[in-house]
Design a protein around this motif. Sequence first.
Motif, PDB file in Angstrom:
ATOM      1  N   GLY A  41      33.073   4.102-137.780  1.00 45.15           N
ATOM      2  CA  GLY A  41      32.420   4.519-139.023  1.00 45.15           C
ATOM      3  C   GLY A  41      32.619   3.436-140.066  1.00 45.15           C
ATOM      4  O   GLY A  41      32.946   3.689-141.215  1.00 45.15           O
ATOM      5  N   CYS A  42      32.398   2.200-139.655  1.00 49.10           N
ATOM      6  CA  CYS A  42      32.769   1.020-140.450  1.00 49.10           C
ATOM      7  C   CYS A  42      31.926   0.796-141.695  1.00 49.10           C
ATOM      8  O   CYS A  42      32.311   0.000-142.549  1.00 49.10           O
ATOM      9  CB  CYS A  42      32.720  -0.219-139.573  1.00 49.10           C
ATOM     10  SG  CYS A  42      31.077  -0.551-138.891  1.00 49.10           S
ATOM     11  N   ASP A  62      29.290   1.664-136.255  1.00 50.96           N
ATOM     12  CA  ASP A  62      28.706   2.528-137.271  1.00 50.96           C
ATOM     13  C   ASP A  62      27.430   3.144-136.713  1.00 50.96           C
ATOM     14  O   ASP A  62      26.830   2.613-135.781  1.00 50.96           O
ATOM     15  CB  ASP A  62      28.393   1.741-138.552  1.00 50.96           C
ATOM     16  CG  ASP A  62      28.152   2.659-139.734  1.00 50.96           C
ATOM     17  OD1 ASP A  62      29.141   3.187-140.274  1.00 50.96           O
ATOM     18  OD2 ASP A  62      26.984   2.869-140.097  1.00 50.96           O
ATOM     19  N   ASN A  67      23.721  -1.485-140.931  1.00 58.80           N
ATOM     20  CA  ASN A  67      25.113  -1.827-141.234  1.00 58.80           C
ATOM     21  C   ASN A  67      25.669  -2.782-140.182  1.00 58.80           C
ATOM     22  O   ASN A  67      26.312  -3.784-140.529  1.00 58.80           O
ATOM     23  CB  ASN A  67      25.979  -0.569-141.318  1.00 58.80           C
ATOM     24  CG  ASN A  67      25.702   0.234-142.562  1.00 58.80           C
ATOM     25  OD1 ASN A  67      24.975  -0.193-143.445  1.00 58.80           O
ATOM     26  ND2 ASN A  67      26.268   1.415-142.633  1.00 58.80           N
TER      27      ASN A  67
END
Length: 100
Positions: A41-42, A62, A67
């Motif tokens: 979940g960067c 992610d 992203n």
Amino acid sequence: EYKRQGIPSSFRKDPTNVVVEFISWLETQPSNKRQKAADLGCGLGRNSFYLASRGFSVIAIDLLQDNADAIKSEAERTKLPITAFAQDVSSKWPIIPNSL
């Protein structure tokens, strides 16, 4: 949210305090060699980039492809060891079991 900057953590550049505190603690340990880290979940990679700058090879995951692409581009520009992927948590992660 990343485009609107609606959630504060979606546009901050500094790593989260808990990551900074963990690395500070890790540096006090006798065996503190850096190896690999996973940032799940960067987002846009603020923790990934911090960990890579502290000597870790990072796998960043992610949900959003935008992203992952942004992280890949910045990691290449800064020559930091970060590999970024876009996928949801229900899919098999690109991490070899017991490798971290």
